[in-house]
Design a protein around this motif. Structure first.
Motif, PDB file in Angstrom:
ATOM      1  N   PRO A  68       0.824  -1.221   0.000  1.00 25.80           N
ATOM      2  CA  PRO A  68       0.000   0.000   0.000  1.00 25.80           C
ATOM      3  C   PRO A  68       0.855   1.267   0.000  1.00 25.80           C
ATOM      4  O   PRO A  68       0.451   2.271  -0.582  1.00 25.80           O
ATOM      5  CB  PRO A  68      -0.803  -0.098   1.296  1.00 25.80           C
ATOM      6  CG  PRO A  68      -0.685  -1.497   1.758  1.00 25.80           C
ATOM      7  CD  PRO A  68       0.581  -2.036   1.195  1.00 25.80           C
ATOM      8  N   VAL A  75       3.504   1.836  -1.583  1.00 26.81           N
ATOM      9  CA  VAL A  75       3.885   2.110  -2.974  1.00 26.81           C
ATOM     10  C   VAL A  75       2.652   2.487  -3.792  1.00 26.81           C
ATOM     11  O   VAL A  75       2.630   3.505  -4.481  1.00 26.81           O
ATOM     12  CB  VAL A  75       4.565   0.875  -3.607  1.00 26.81           C
ATOM     13  CG1 VAL A  75       4.815   1.099  -5.096  1.00 26.81           C
ATOM     14  CG2 VAL A  75       5.873   0.549  -2.901  1.00 26.81           C
ATOM     15  N   LYS A  76       1.618   1.662  -3.679  1.00 27.75           N
ATOM     16  CA  LYS A  76       0.455   1.840  -4.559  1.00 27.75           C
ATOM     17  C   LYS A  76      -0.313   3.120  -4.251  1.00 27.75           C
ATOM     18  O   LYS A  76      -0.944   3.689  -5.130  1.00 27.75           O
ATOM     19  CB  LYS A  76      -0.466   0.616  -4.460  1.00 27.75           C
ATOM     20  CG  LYS A  76       0.208  -0.702  -4.895  1.00 27.75           C
ATOM     21  CD  LYS A  76       0.604  -0.692  -6.354  1.00 27.75           C
ATOM     22  CE  LYS A  76       1.369  -1.905  -6.789  1.00 27.75           C
ATOM     23  NZ  LYS A  76       0.633  -2.896  -7.520  1.00 27.75           N
ATOM     24  N   LEU A  77      -0.275   3.566  -3.000  1.00 28.22           N
ATOM     25  CA  LEU A  77      -1.056   4.756  -2.639  1.00 28.22           C
ATOM     26  C   LEU A  77      -0.216   6.030  -2.580  1.00 28.22           C
ATOM     27  O   LEU A  77      -0.759   7.107  -2.315  1.00 28.22           O
ATOM     28  CB  LEU A  77      -1.771   4.539  -1.300  1.00 28.22           C
ATOM     29  CG  LEU A  77      -2.801   3.392  -1.271  1.00 28.22           C
ATOM     30  CD1 LEU A  77      -3.493   3.325   0.088  1.00 28.22           C
ATOM     31  CD2 LEU A  77      -3.844   3.554  -2.369  1.00 28.22           C
ATOM     32  N   CYS A  78       1.067   5.941  -2.835  1.00 22.74           N
ATOM     33  CA  CYS A  78       1.904   7.146  -2.824  1.00 22.74           C
ATOM     34  C   CYS A  78       1.407   8.102  -3.923  1.00 22.74           C
ATOM     35  O   CYS A  78       1.340   7.726  -5.092  1.00 22.74           O
ATOM     36  CB  CYS A  78       3.372   6.804  -3.068  1.00 22.74           C
ATOM     37  SG  CYS A  78       4.420   8.278  -3.195  1.00 22.74           S
ATOM     38  N   PRO A  79       1.050   9.341  -3.548  1.00 27.34           N
ATOM     39  CA  PRO A  79       0.456  10.236  -4.563  1.00 27.34           C
ATOM     40  C   PRO A  79       1.447  10.767  -5.592  1.00 27.34           C
ATOM     41  O   PRO A  79       1.030  11.363  -6.578  1.00 27.34           O
ATOM     42  CB  PRO A  79      -0.128  11.376  -3.718  1.00 27.34           C
ATOM     43  CG  PRO A  79       0.617  11.352  -2.438  1.00 27.34           C
ATOM     44  CD  PRO A  79       1.073   9.950  -2.220  1.00 27.34           C
ATOM     45  N   TRP A  80       2.747  10.565  -5.372  1.00 19.06           N
ATOM     46  CA  TRP A  80       3.740  11.123  -6.300  1.00 19.06           C
ATOM     47  C   TRP A  80       4.570  10.077  -7.008  1.00 19.06           C
ATOM     48  O   TRP A  80       5.462  10.427  -7.776  1.00 19.06           O
ATOM     49  CB  TRP A  80       4.700  12.064  -5.543  1.00 19.06           C
ATOM     50  CG  TRP A  80       4.008  13.187  -4.892  1.00 19.06           C
ATOM     51  CD1 TRP A  80       3.849  13.399  -3.551  1.00 19.06           C
ATOM     52  CD2 TRP A  80       3.345  14.284  -5.546  1.00 19.06           C
ATOM     53  NE1 TRP A  80       3.124  14.528  -3.341  1.00 19.06           N
ATOM     54  CE2 TRP A  80       2.805  15.101  -4.548  1.00 19.06           C
ATOM     55  CE3 TRP A  80       3.141  14.636  -6.882  1.00 19.06           C
ATOM     56  CZ2 TRP A  80       2.080  16.248  -4.826  1.00 19.06           C
ATOM     57  CZ3 TRP A  80       2.423  15.785  -7.166  1.00 19.06           C
ATOM     58  CH2 TRP A  80       1.908  16.577  -6.145  1.00 19.06           C
ATOM     59  N   GLY A  81       4.350   8.828  -6.703  1.00 21.93           N
ATOM     60  CA  GLY A  81       5.193   7.789  -7.291  1.00 21.93           C
ATOM     61  C   GLY A  81       6.584   7.769  -6.668  1.00 21.93           C
ATOM     62  O   GLY A  81       7.532   7.253  -7.263  1.00 21.93           O
ATOM     63  N   LYS A 128       2.065   9.715   4.072  1.00 25.24           N
ATOM     64  CA  LYS A 128       0.904   8.893   3.703  1.00 25.24           C
ATOM     65  C   LYS A 128       1.283   7.414   3.712  1.00 25.24           C
ATOM     66  O   LYS A 128       0.491   6.567   4.115  1.00 25.24           O
ATOM     67  CB  LYS A 128       0.397   9.299   2.314  1.00 25.24           C
ATOM     68  CG  LYS A 128      -0.842   8.538   1.892  1.00 25.24           C
ATOM     69  CD  LYS A 128      -1.312   8.932   0.511  1.00 25.24           C
ATOM     70  CE  LYS A 128      -2.520   8.106   0.096  1.00 25.24           C
ATOM     71  NZ  LYS A 128      -2.956   8.413  -1.279  1.00 25.24           N
ATOM     72  N   GLN A 159       0.962   6.013   7.114  1.00 23.31           N
ATOM     73  CA  GLN A 159      -0.433   5.813   7.512  1.00 23.31           C
ATOM     74  C   GLN A 159      -1.075   4.659   6.751  1.00 23.31           C
ATOM     75  O   GLN A 159      -1.951   3.982   7.277  1.00 23.31           O
ATOM     76  CB  GLN A 159      -1.217   7.108   7.300  1.00 23.31           C
ATOM     77  CG  GLN A 159      -0.786   8.193   8.285  1.00 23.31           C
ATOM     78  CD  GLN A 159      -1.388   9.539   7.951  1.00 23.31           C
ATOM     79  OE1 GLN A 159      -2.594   9.704   7.993  1.00 23.31           O
ATOM     80  NE2 GLN A 159      -0.548  10.493   7.597  1.00 23.31           N
ATOM     81  N   ALA A 160      -0.642   4.457   5.506  1.00 23.85           N
ATOM     82  CA  ALA A 160      -1.209   3.372   4.710  1.00 23.85           C
ATOM     83  C   ALA A 160      -0.608   2.016   5.101  1.00 23.85           C
ATOM     84  O   ALA A 160      -1.253   0.978   4.931  1.00 23.85           O
ATOM     85  CB  ALA A 160      -0.964   3.626   3.222  1.00 23.85           C
ATOM     86  N   CYS A 161       0.609   2.038   5.632  1.00 27.42           N
ATOM     87  CA  CYS A 161       1.300   0.785   5.989  1.00 27.42           C
ATOM     88  C   CYS A 161       0.618   0.121   7.183  1.00 27.42           C
ATOM     89  O   CYS A 161       0.433   0.766   8.223  1.00 27.42           O
ATOM     90  CB  CYS A 161       2.770   1.076   6.324  1.00 27.42           C
ATOM     91  SG  CYS A 161       3.654  -0.355   6.990  1.00 27.42           S
ATOM     92  N   MET A 169      -5.309  -3.518   0.404  1.00 26.34           N
ATOM     93  CA  MET A 169      -5.668  -3.075  -0.955  1.00 26.34           C
ATOM     94  C   MET A 169      -6.868  -3.851  -1.516  1.00 26.34           C
ATOM     95  O   MET A 169      -7.284  -3.601  -2.654  1.00 26.34           O
ATOM     96  CB  MET A 169      -4.468  -3.252  -1.901  1.00 26.34           C
ATOM     97  CG  MET A 169      -3.260  -2.383  -1.576  1.00 26.34           C
ATOM     98  SD  MET A 169      -3.606  -0.628  -1.682  1.00 26.34           S
ATOM     99  CE  MET A 169      -3.811  -0.427  -3.447  1.00 26.34           C
TER     100      MET A 169
END
Lengths: 164, 331
Positions: free
Chosen positions: B137, B139-145, B167, B170-172, B291
């Motif tokens: 998550p 990686v997949k949810l990072c807003p900037w890549g 983020k 928080q997603a981890c 995810m």
């Protein structure tokens, strides 16, 4: 087709589009950690904007609505040939932006599936183009609302106006 | 990124070469050759941690720090003032010697649990670092890549791109990444109003993997706690090991699967109760696939065009019938 039916259909489509647009913009910006920082998520009813998995799911749900609505509007326009309306330049411009948003968004949704790997530069480009298109569409939509520019025009109305 | 890509392609040869040589020389390093083969095929490689062997010597911790020292943040001080005032300054640069939790300067630490098994008190030591999820998550949810995942199973945060929004943390599910303020790209954009440094975590020594070498923590362990290899093989070994010790597995299914598989003689729910948890000290709880909801919605998204098309045809059919009945059925 009765005109009242047509009017109801257009009003419904506009309402769904507006609602979808608002939630997509909010949940889209919610992908960035800004709403908590700037106290917006502290406003009662806006707490969800700081919950990343919630904004993620809401963005997907309204993206589905936008895709479904777009397919409906395009097909309805093609099938209902008797309807006296023409797509304006504004309509074409917004359509291009929406297609761009749905295209880049589609790639990003696919990228999020387990086992899917995109080149990193492509992911960064998708993020930036998606955000950029959203910003352009948002500001352009504000302009078209103020300038009263519509997606479609009805040539019969132009003729009637000239007659008056 | 391209730099890493080129290194990766070099690494495949180097890894194979190094791995094959090592395999001939030492039976224990045959996993290197198999990991190299997996890398060549583009398969994920995973690590197996037999925590019954860990004696908390912290050799892995110091090897990690030595191997990754040049990646650690070098913040510029004083930090730019950030607005609004609630934005926290996270500064670990004066506490770089901390080894009992995860920090931007300590990507691996030993978590200890004292548990009672069959009336006997046991101390179990658990090396903790990024789990390198199969579908991460962060990686997949990072807003900037800025967070990246490689086909070899490594997830990595690019310190040149990360803005430190946290983020990923928080997603981890384990809240692994740690932030250092005063470093990174945000300083060149709007340091007062956006960003807050860079997030740091274990990248499984990608630079060593690229050279065909073992990650520092795996290599340094005198007790051979860790084994590295193709994920399928590691999972099979984990089950064999768990069966042999009548033990338990963690990391195989957590968050939809990870590339860090722990095997313990003590149930992980007992360990989870016994370990100290909190900031920089991850739990060992059950974790649902973070995810999964998004990916189920993505599948449902495929039906959206069909719904739109069906609605348009439905309306067309309805209008056609209305017209037909209005004209007395004679169009």
């Amino acid at each position: 087709m009765s005109s009242s039916n047509s009017g109801f259909n257009e009003r419904t489509v506009r309402f769904i589009y507006l609602l979808t647009f608002i939630f997509l913009v909010l949940s889209g910006f919610g992908q960035m950690p800004i709403f908590k920082r700037y106290y917006i998520a502290d406003i009662p009813g806006f707490g969800w904007l700081a919950q990343f998995y919630v904004t993620h799911a809401i963005h997907y749900i309204f993206a589905s609505v936008l895709i479904g609505l777009s397919c409906y509007v395009v097909l309805d326009h093609i099938l209902d040939r008797e309807k006296d309306r023409r797509i304006t330049k504004t309509g074409y411009a917004k359509s291009v932006m929406l297609i761009g948003l749905m295209g880049t968004g589609g790639f990003m949704v696919y990228k999020n599936i387990s086992g899917v790997f995109f080149p990193h530069n492509m992911i960064i480009a998708l993020d930036i183009v998606h955000l950029g298109l959203c910003m352009i569409l948002m500001f352009y939509s504000f302009y078209t609302v103020i300038a009263k520019k519509s997606w479609v025009r009805h040539p019969i109305n132009d003729i009637l106006q000239k007659m008056e | 990124m391209s730099d890493f890509k080129s290194k990766t392609s070099i690494s495949r040869r180097a890894f194979l070469k190094g791995g094959a040589a090592a395999a001939c020389a030492v039976a224990g390093t045959s996993s290197v050759a198999r990991a190299a083969a997996a890398l060549e095929k583009g398969e994920p490689i995973a690590t197996l941690l037999d925590i019954s062997r860990c004696v908390a010597c912290e050799e892995c911790v110091y090897a990690c720090r030595q191997s990754n020292a040049d990646k650690y943040p070098k913040p510029e001080k004083p930090f730019p003032v950030m607005y609004p005032s609630r934005v926290p300054v996270m500064d670990w640069s004066d506490k770089t010697d901390i080894v009992d939790r995860l920090t931007p300067y300590n990507w691996l630490y030993i978590q200890t649990a004292t548990v009672t098994v069959d009336g006997e008190e046991k101390e179990i030591n658990i090396p903790r670092r990024c789990m390198h999820c199969v579908n991460p998550p962060c990686v997949k949810l990072c807003p900037w890549g800025a967070a990246k995942q490689f086909k070899n199973g490594i997830s990595q945060i690019d310190s040149d791109i990360c803005l430190g929004g946290s983020k990923c943390k928080q997603a981890c599910p384990w809240k692994i990444p740690e932030r250092q303020t005063g470093v990174g790209l945000y300083l060149d954009i709007l340091p007062a109003f956006a960003g807050n440094g860079v997030m740091y975590k274990c990248d499984r020594c990608y630079q060593l993997i690229a050279e065909g070498k073992l990650p520092a923590c795996v290599d340094a362990c005198p007790e051979n706690v860790q084994t590295i290899g193709p994920r399928d093989e590691i999972i099979r070994k984990a089950h064999e090991l768990a069966e042999s010790m009548n033990g338990y597995i963690y990391g195989e299914i957590e968050n939809g699967g990870t590339n860090t598989i722990y095997v313990s003689p003590v149930p992980f729910d007992q360990l989870n109760k016994a370990v100290e948890k909190g900031n920089g000290k991850p739990h060992l709880d059950n974790v649902e696939d973070a995810m999964a909801t998004g990916n189920n919605l993505a599948r449902a998204m495929l039906l959206a065009p069909l719904a739109g098309v069906a609605a348009a045809f439905g309306r067309f059919y309805k209008i056609s019938r209305e017209k037909k009945s209005a004209s007395g059925g004679d169009l």
